[in-house]
Design a protein around this motif. Structure first.
Motif, PDB file in Angstrom:
ATOM      1  N   ASN A 107       0.822  -1.211   0.000  1.00 25.28           N
ATOM      2  CA  ASN A 107       0.000   0.000   0.000  1.00 25.28           C
ATOM      3  C   ASN A 107       0.857   1.263   0.000  1.00 25.28           C
ATOM      4  O   ASN A 107       0.391   2.341   0.352  1.00 25.28           O
ATOM      5  N   PHE A 108       2.122   1.119  -0.382  1.00 23.66           N
ATOM      6  CA  PHE A 108       3.061   2.238  -0.546  1.00 23.66           C
ATOM      7  C   PHE A 108       3.273   3.039   0.733  1.00 23.66           C
ATOM      8  O   PHE A 108       3.424   4.256   0.703  1.00 23.66           O
ATOM      9  N   ILE A 109       3.300   2.328   1.867  1.00 26.41           N
ATOM     10  CA  ILE A 109       3.573   2.958   3.155  1.00 26.41           C
ATOM     11  C   ILE A 109       4.974   2.541   3.574  1.00 26.41           C
ATOM     12  O   ILE A 109       5.241   1.350   3.777  1.00 26.41           O
ATOM     13  N   ASP A 110       5.872   3.522   3.662  1.00 19.80           N
ATOM     14  CA  ASP A 110       7.244   3.229   4.080  1.00 19.80           C
ATOM     15  C   ASP A 110       7.259   2.786   5.537  1.00 19.80           C
ATOM     16  O   ASP A 110       6.600   3.399   6.380  1.00 19.80           O
ATOM     17  N   TRP A 111       8.024   1.733   5.808  1.00 14.65           N
ATOM     18  CA  TRP A 111       8.141   1.196   7.168  1.00 14.65           C
ATOM     19  C   TRP A 111       9.560   0.683   7.338  1.00 14.65           C
ATOM     20  O   TRP A 111      10.079  -0.022   6.468  1.00 14.65           O
TER      21      TRP A 111
END
Length: 107
Positions: free
Chosen positions: A30-34
């Motif tokens: 979901n294109f969430i940097d982590w």
């Protein structure tokens, strides 16, 4: 379809298929940097998350998570995003030490 909420990223919500992927995979899809220094292989705790709601939707600690918990590197409300495959709704927070400098967090 269950949801994953990242509380301190403006309550960002993403939907996922239950039991299909790790939290880290769901975030990245979901294109969430982590943060994940070891590439999601369970060798560090940089992908850890604080579970604020929905801990019962997660399986028991994996052997890798248990190893870090035994060493005091994971608290009772913390899990490794690369190791957890959620079955239902889950709310999490990014720990202070794992926040990325280019992301805008709400606290």
């Amino acid at each position: 379809m269950p949801t994953l909420e990242i509380v301190n990223l403006n309550g960002k919500l993403v939907h996922f298929r239950e039991g299909s992927k790790t939290v880290l995979s769901i975030l990245h899809e979901n294109f969430i940097d982590w943060m994940h220094a070891c590439g999601g292989k369970g060798r560090c705790t940089t992908c850890k998350m604080i579970v604020t709601d929905g801990n019962s939707s997660l399986p028991p600690l994996t052997p890798l998570e248990q190893k870090f918990a035994d060493k005091g590197r994971l608290s009772d409300n913390e899990r490794m995003a690369c190791q957890c495959v959620p079955k239902d709704n889950l709310s999490i927070r990014v720990p202070e030490q794992n926040k990325l400098p280019h992301m805008e967090y709400t606290d």
